[in-house]
Design an enzyme around this catalytic site. Structure first.
Site, PDB file in Angstrom:
ATOM      1  N   ASN A  89      24.186 -34.967 -18.679  1.00  0.00           N
ATOM      2  CA  ASN A  89      23.999 -34.690 -20.108  1.00  0.00           C
ATOM      3  C   ASN A  89      23.317 -35.858 -20.807  1.00  0.00           C
ATOM      4  O   ASN A  89      23.570 -37.023 -20.505  1.00  0.00           O
ATOM      5  CB  ASN A  89      25.339 -34.393 -20.776  1.00  0.00           C
ATOM      6  CG  ASN A  89      25.990 -33.157 -20.183  1.00  0.00           C
ATOM      7  OD1 ASN A  89      25.302 -32.379 -19.505  1.00  0.00           O
ATOM      8  ND2 ASN A  89      27.265 -32.968 -20.409  1.00  0.00           N
ATOM      9  N   HIS A 106      20.063 -38.288 -16.476  1.00  0.00           N
ATOM     10  CA  HIS A 106      18.846 -37.694 -17.040  1.00  0.00           C
ATOM     11  C   HIS A 106      18.458 -38.295 -18.390  1.00  0.00           C
ATOM     12  O   HIS A 106      17.724 -37.670 -19.151  1.00  0.00           O
ATOM     13  CB  HIS A 106      19.022 -36.166 -17.143  1.00  0.00           C
ATOM     14  CG  HIS A 106      19.170 -35.492 -15.811  1.00  0.00           C
ATOM     15  ND1 HIS A 106      19.681 -34.233 -15.641  1.00  0.00           N
ATOM     16  CD2 HIS A 106      18.847 -35.940 -14.567  1.00  0.00           C
ATOM     17  CE1 HIS A 106      19.671 -33.924 -14.342  1.00  0.00           C
ATOM     18  NE2 HIS A 106      19.185 -34.944 -13.672  1.00  0.00           N
TER      19      HIS A 106
END
Ligand code: APR
Length: 230
Positions: A89, A106
């Site tokens: 997330n 990410h």
């Protein structure tokens, strides 16, 4: 005695009850937007304004949402376990719930980096970033997000963390995206593994997971009971 290591791999479902859309559920983000138009280096090169705006909206949403029960229970578990979160997330809800050890595979919405000097990383909080917003050396800033087709630098660091887990938990991820999904194979055979998800998730490599088929909040309640009632 040192605490046991609880390692968590989280995905978009972790934040769903906070009101942040997942990607691949029905009504998810990738039904509304095309990955190749907003989440690749080529998209940014072709239409930087559109890409910046997509992430500006995601970033602004952070100011409207709060950590949910699942995030909070994970933070509470730090009193009993050495908790390490590896998250796909890009929101900051694990941090805001009080979790201390978080690796963002990410990237992070609240940061941007220079298109020319990627080590120049800046905190922007929930503010919008526009074309013409530059780094200290004059190059355009971009979202600090790992786009499709880009390397995932934090993966190398994550492998030994998963391998050292005494308990391994996968929560709210469809395990569709690699290399993140491949981390599950590094948990040792003899450690308890749990997957919390209201839907069936295909677990790669035929690994043996205890399935808690619940939403993140009630699933974390169940996990906490199972871990602490022993
Ligand atoms: N609680 C727990 N899990 C939930 C909930 C909930 N309330 N709601 C949905 N889920 C589950 C879904 O069943 C699904 O398995 O969360 C998972 C979400 O999967 P995806 O939408 O594919 O999200 P994720 O696995 O995090 O995606 C990985 O893909 O596009 C990218 O970079 C983006 O990091 C993201 C990556």
């Amino acid at each position: 005695m040192s605490k046991k290591k609880l390692v968590v791999l989280s995905g978009a479902g972790m934040s769903a009850e906070s009101g942040i859309s997942t990607f691949r559920d029905s009504g998810g983000l990738w039904e509304k937007y095309k990955i190749e138009e907003v989440a690749t280096p080529e998209a940014f090169a072709a239409n930087p304004e559109l890409v910046l705006e997509f992430y500006n909206q995601r970033r602004a949403q952070l100011a409207e949402v709060e950590p949910n029960l699942g995030h909070k229970i994970l933070a509470e578990l730090q009193s009993e376990y050495d908790v390490q979160i590896i998250t796909q997330n890009v929101d900051n809800l694990h941090e805001r719930a009080g979790s201390k050890n978080i690796l963002h595979l990410h990237g992070e919405l609240t940061k941007v980096h220079s298109t020319k000097y990627p080590d120049l990383i800046y905190d922007v909080g929930t503010k919008a970033v526009k074309l013409g917003d530059n780094c200290a050396k004059g190059a355009q800033l971009r979202p600090h997000i790992v786009w499709f087709g880009e390397a995932v630098p934090a993966i190398d660091e994550s492998v030994p963390i998963v391998n050292a887990a005494d308990v391994f938990v996968v929560i709210g991820t469809s395990l569709n995206v690699y290399p993140a999904a491949g981390l599950v194979m590094y948990a040792r055979n003899d450690v308890p593994k749990y997957i919390i998800d209201p839907n069936d998730v295909e677990i790669p490599y035929g690994l043996n997971f205890n399935v808690i088929k619940k939403l993140a909040g009630e699933g974390m309640e169940e996990l906490k009971k199972r871990l602490l009632d022993k």
